[in-house]
Design a protein around this motif. Structure first.
Motif, PDB file in Angstrom:
ATOM      1  N   GLU A 148     110.535  31.996  -5.745  1.00 12.92           N
ATOM      2  CA  GLU A 148     110.920  32.115  -7.145  1.00 12.92           C
ATOM      3  C   GLU A 148     112.269  32.791  -7.344  1.00 12.92           C
ATOM      4  OE1 GLU A 148     108.751  33.921  -5.657  1.00 12.92           O
ATOM      5  OE2 GLU A 148     108.862  36.019  -6.278  1.00 12.92           O
ATOM      6  N   PHE A 188     111.769  27.057 -15.630  1.00 13.96           N
ATOM      7  CA  PHE A 188     110.852  28.154 -15.284  1.00 13.96           C
ATOM      8  C   PHE A 188     111.174  29.442 -16.020  1.00 13.96           C
ATOM      9  CE2 PHE A 188     111.249  25.323 -11.622  1.00 13.96           C
ATOM     10  CZ  PHE A 188     109.937  24.917 -11.476  1.00 13.96           C
ATOM     11  N   ALA A 204     105.604  31.905 -11.536  1.00 19.02           N
ATOM     12  CA  ALA A 204     106.769  31.091 -11.204  1.00 19.02           C
ATOM     13  C   ALA A 204     106.724  30.643  -9.745  1.00 19.02           C
ATOM     14  CB  ALA A 204     108.045  31.888 -11.470  1.00 19.02           C
TER      15      ALA A 204
END
Length: 898
Positions: free
Chosen positions: A222, A314, A322
């Motif tokens: 992420e 996101f 995420a």
RNA sequence: GGACGCUUAGCUCAGUUGGUUAGAGCGUCUCGUUUACACCGAGAAGGUCGUAGGUUCGAGUCCUACAGCGUCCACCA
């Protein structure tokens, strides 16, 4: 009938302790300025201030027991002994605690709901309550600290010290504001220092993704949005075809990007594929790498722990959510190569706040530890005023030069290691409770704002706003920095801020107490605290904060586990004090321990020492009942036993003194216990039942046993002292009295003691008849006959039933002999110290002589001169002379022993 | 990955610079109410000092390696 006949048979600690403590305090015995006599030598201990986060725990109890022991010892030795008590505001710890309490009371977000002022009021009142509890508990432990000088790390005078220190360091360029990577706790919304991080082992999936021509590994997909650099080792043959700075077009999470090749030797070729992408904003290693190569860096995660717009679709998602989605997307794009579900790594969490640490680049205040600056005064006996040094050098030299000694010594190595790896110290915290950073900003909006909001993110330009360092506003239009200082900044000043620095008048008055004598604390805060105190003291005063740093071990439960509330194995000192008495608790924390070594504590251990306090009470009671009133009559030793017990007292006093000076508290206590119980009670008091006229000696013994024990067990000793009617208060009695008389050691009594012991054993082993036979032999043996005759009554008393034989023997006029038994008698006598000593010495001499002879033979043969190198010969000669010297001293010893 | 600590009696631990037959407290067993104390007294049993080498006249102690436990430090994504 003496007035002591009605004393209770058992010592009841809980009924006397509070009154005794009150009487000490009332009489100003804790205040060095009010102590009797002229006291030229100052001796100062500054109490490590307990956090105002609630109550004391067993670790504090150890600290108080040991420090009180030292301060009482020095006070009795005539030092101007000062022990300064105090408490620590403990910034983040206290704030987090109060937040937690308020949440338990139903508030969702206490800080938001209350606002800075109201919230701080809550924290302050909680801290006040804690302090009151702590004061009470410190008193319960019997701590003889000077309450008139109690200090608080957050009181007005300490704030002056903090501001003054900040000002000086800022002036000297040691405190700087900068944009650096720091440990951000998204939960408490504050920065925490490297030392406040707790690492937790965890298993997490480790992903391998396709990244253009490379494969890269990560456990944090992420964060990879901004990754446009791909790094490899410059000498990795697999990637030799790629060049530094080469641009590569590739498909990534949110579409095509251009990646730049970077070569750096921090890369571990063995790990994964030997290639990684970097996220400088959220990783320490990557940050440093980016600094080195002047790479771009972008923030991916905000201070709440959510993805920023850079993450495209996101954006706004929390980290863990995420992560799943990013992996899913990369998988769909065919870029996921492999997932290792069992990857073991460590995650960083905040020790106090509890949140998962997210490194962030933020504008914070730092103390520069490697930047040279000009000293304001001569320092540590090495540098002159104006010399250029770094704070690191100061910290190292303080210990290296021996000006501060760490006990036990092995921790010095750890100390150096920590200093060598020390990075700049981030001192600003985004919490409300603490010393507000004394900096004011002219430019509107640069300083103002709530902690954790965007204003403290790195500036876009390089220009710093105009600032002033001051604790009060420079005028309209100036805003103070909203942040507070790391709690250790104020703790670092503790040894001298408590003595009045920087107030000239106060400081001059107390100057002689600094450097303080010893800093006693658990080894777990060696780095947090000790190093920082050295830093501050050396910087501001040019001297060390304390001569010795004594580190005690951590207290564990019976199974060696850490005591913790969740395990339910906590022994709260204040729970057991009512049951066993403070003295017993204190002894159990001091005895059987060595510095730096963890201690296992159990109730059984405390009970054992409770028994000893009671034994001491009964010893005293017996003596008092015997003698009636402790007068100061003639205490010249009359009998063998008198000389024995008195000379032993002097030996023990001298030995205990030197042991306490060397911080060997446990060993000192054991020796004292051995004397008190094993010598005085078991032997001398028994003899006193037979031999009369020992009143003055008994009083003398009692008096000095109490003196020697007082630092270990202040309450029971003081209570007995008062009960007996000795002069004044024991707490201020003079330690040196003990050495007033020094009789020669009495070996004869040891012979007698051994004799009685052997008879008791014989009687138990082989029955009364056998014992009689030996006794008869004993009295027939010329070696011991005289001794036994002279001490007939005593021997009879001590040997009890067996002494029937003596009576018989006396009736026979010592004439009876049993064939062969003389040998037994001699054996008994032969096991005595004096003979043992001689044997030992003689054996050593024989062995050494043999060795020296063999060396001489070898030397004479020329084995060493012809063949061996010079170093071997000199080594042999050295050994030879050593052995000869030893032989000589041993021979002298034997001669002396006769 | 590095460093440090611990490993000695059934349990908890001492053992300072290498030097008799390795100590203490608790626990266990046996005896014991005698001018203080049963929260007591007397006595006893119990140890290849983690393992294997080495240095030394001599090693619990010094050196090397190994094992188990623990702690701290460290930027393997």
């Amino acid at each position: 009938m003496s007035r002591f006949q009605d004393l209770p048979k058992a010592y009841d600690a809980s009924s006397v302790e509070d009154a005794i403590y009150a009487s000490w305090e009332m009489s100003n015995a804790f205040n060095p300025d009010k102590l009797p006599g002229t006291r030229p030598d100052p001796y100062c201990i500054v109490m490590p201030p307990p956090n105002r986060t609630g109550t004391l725990h067993v670790g504090h109890a150890v600290m108080l027991a040991i420090e009180d022991l030292m301060i009482r010892f020095q006070r009795m030795r005539g030092k101007k002994a000062l022990w300064i008590p105090g408490t620590d505001h403990a910034a983040i710890a206290t704030q987090v605690k109060v937040e937690q309490l308020l949440r338990e009371q139903g508030m969702k977000d206490p800080k938001k709901e209350l606002g800075r002022e109201k919230f701080l009021e809550k924290v302050i009142s909680f801290a006040e309550e804690s302090a009151a509890t702590i004061r009470n508990q410190v008193r319960k432990m019997g701590s003889s600290c000077d309450w008139t000088r109690e200090k608080y790390t957050l009181d007005a005078e300490r704030n002056r010290a903090v501001v003054e220190m900040f000002r000086r360091m800022h002036e000297d360029g040691l405190i700087e504001r900068g944009d650096r990577i720091v440990n951000w706790d998204p939960q408490s919304k504050t920065v925490v220092s490297d030392d406040e991080i707790v690492w937790i082992d965890e298993k997490a999936p480790f992903y391998t993704f396709k990244y253009g021509p490379f494969e890269i590994g990560t456990s944090r997909p992420e964060t990879k949005f901004g990754d446009k650099y791909v790094v490899m080792h410059p000498e990795d043959p697999r990637y030799a075809s790629f060049e530094q700075g080469q641009k590569i077009e590739l498909e990534w999470i949110n579409g095509p990007i251009t990646a730049t090749v970077v070569k750096d030797s921090v890369i571990d070729r063995e790990f994964g594929t030997g290639v990684m992408t970097i996220t400088p904003w959220h990783d320490n290693v990557d940050y440093e790498l980016a600094e080195r190569h002047a790479l771009d860096r972008e923030q991916i995660i905000d201070l709440e722990g959510r993805l920023l717009p850079i993450a495209g679709e996101f954006a706004g998602l929390p980290i863990l959510e995420a992560r799943k989605k990013v992996v899913e997307k990369l998988k769909q794009k065919g870029l996921l190569v492999n997932v290792d579900e069992n990857y073991a790594h460590r995650i960083a969490t905040s020790q106090r706040g509890g949140g998962l640490i997210e490194p962030q680049i933020l504008r914070q205040w730092f103390v520069r530890v490697t930047k040279p600056f000009a000293l304001r005064q001569d320092t540590l006996g090495k540098w002159k005023k104006g010399d250029q040094v770094t704070l690191k050098e100061l910290m190292r030299h303080a210990v290296e030069s021996g000006q501060t000694k760490i006990v036990p010594e092995r921790f010095t190595k750890i100390y150096y290691h920590w200093i060598d790896n020390l990075r700049d110290w981030c001192i600003s915290r985004q919490i409300w409770f603490g010393h507000r950073i004394p900096v004011w900003y002219r430019e509107p909006g640069t300083g103002n704002g709530e902690p954790g909001t965007g204003n403290r993110e790195p500036g876009t330009g390089n220009e710093e706003p105009e600032i002033r360092v001051s604790d009060v506003s420079p005028g309209a239009g100036w805003d103070q920095d909203p942040d507070t200082l790391d709690t250790w900044f104020s703790s670092g000043l503790w040894t001298f801020s408590t003595l009045g620095w920087p107030d000239e008048k106060e400081w001059n008055k107390n100057r002689a107490y600094h450097p303080t004598a010893v800093l006693e604390t658990g080894y777990d805060i060696l780095f947090f605290w000790i190093a920082r105190m050295v830093l501050m003291s050396a910087y501001a005063l040019g001297e060390v904060p304390f001569r010795d740093a004594y580190l005690h071990g951590l207290i564990r439960d019976e199974q060696g586990r850490k005591m913790s509330k969740s395990l339910g194995n906590v022994i709260d000192p204040l729970d057991v004090i009512p049951k066993y008495g403070t003295d017993a608790v204190r002894l159990s924390l001091v005895m059987g321990t060595t510095p730096g070594q963890d201690v296992r504590l159990s109730e059984a251990k405390i009970e054992g020492f409770r028994n000893f306090t009671n034994k001491l009470w009964n010893i005293s009671r017996f003596i008092l009942m015997q003698i009636g009133e402790p007068g100061t009559g003639n205490r010249e030793p009359k009998t063998l036993a008198d000389r024995w017990i008195l000379s032993r007292l002097d030996e023990v006093a001298a030995s205990v003194t030197s042991k306490i000076e060397k911080y060997e508290f446990s060993s000192a206590g054991e020796e004292l216990r051995d004397y008190t119980w094993g010598y005085l009670a078991d032997w001398y008091l028994e003899i006193a039942k037979v031999e009369k006229g020992k009143d003055a000696i008994l009083a003398h013994l009692l008096r000095h046993v109490l003196i020697l024990w007082h630092p270990f067990m202040p309450f029971v000793t003081e209570h007995i002292w008062k009960t007996a009617g000795f002069d004044g208060q024991l707490i201020v009695a003079s330690w040196s009295q003990v050495r007033a008389q020094h009789a020669a050691p009495v070996q004869e009594f040891e012979v007698l003691r051994q004799l009685v012991t052997d008879m008791r054993r014989l009687r138990a082993d082989q029955g009364v008849e056998a014992a009689k036979q030996v006794e008869i032999a004993l009295v027939a043996s010329s070696d011991v006959k005289k001794l036994v005759e002279e001490n007939m009554e005593v021997v009879k008393h001590l040997a009890r039933a067996a002494s029937v034989a003596f009576v018989g023997a006396v009736a026979f006029g010592w004439a009876t002999t049993v064939s062969g038994s003389a040998t037994i008698g001699l054996n008994v006598a032969g096991s005595v110290d004096i003979v043992k000593e001689k044997d030992k010495a003689q054996k050593e001499i024989d062995a050494t002589r043999k060795y020296v002879e063999s060396l001489n033979v070898q030397l004479a043969n020329g084995e060493f001169t012809s063949k061996a190198p010079a170093s071997v010969i000199s080594g042999m000669k050295l050994k030879l002379s050593e052995a000869e010297m030893k032989l000589k001293t041993l021979e002298e010893k034997v001669k002396r022993l006769g």
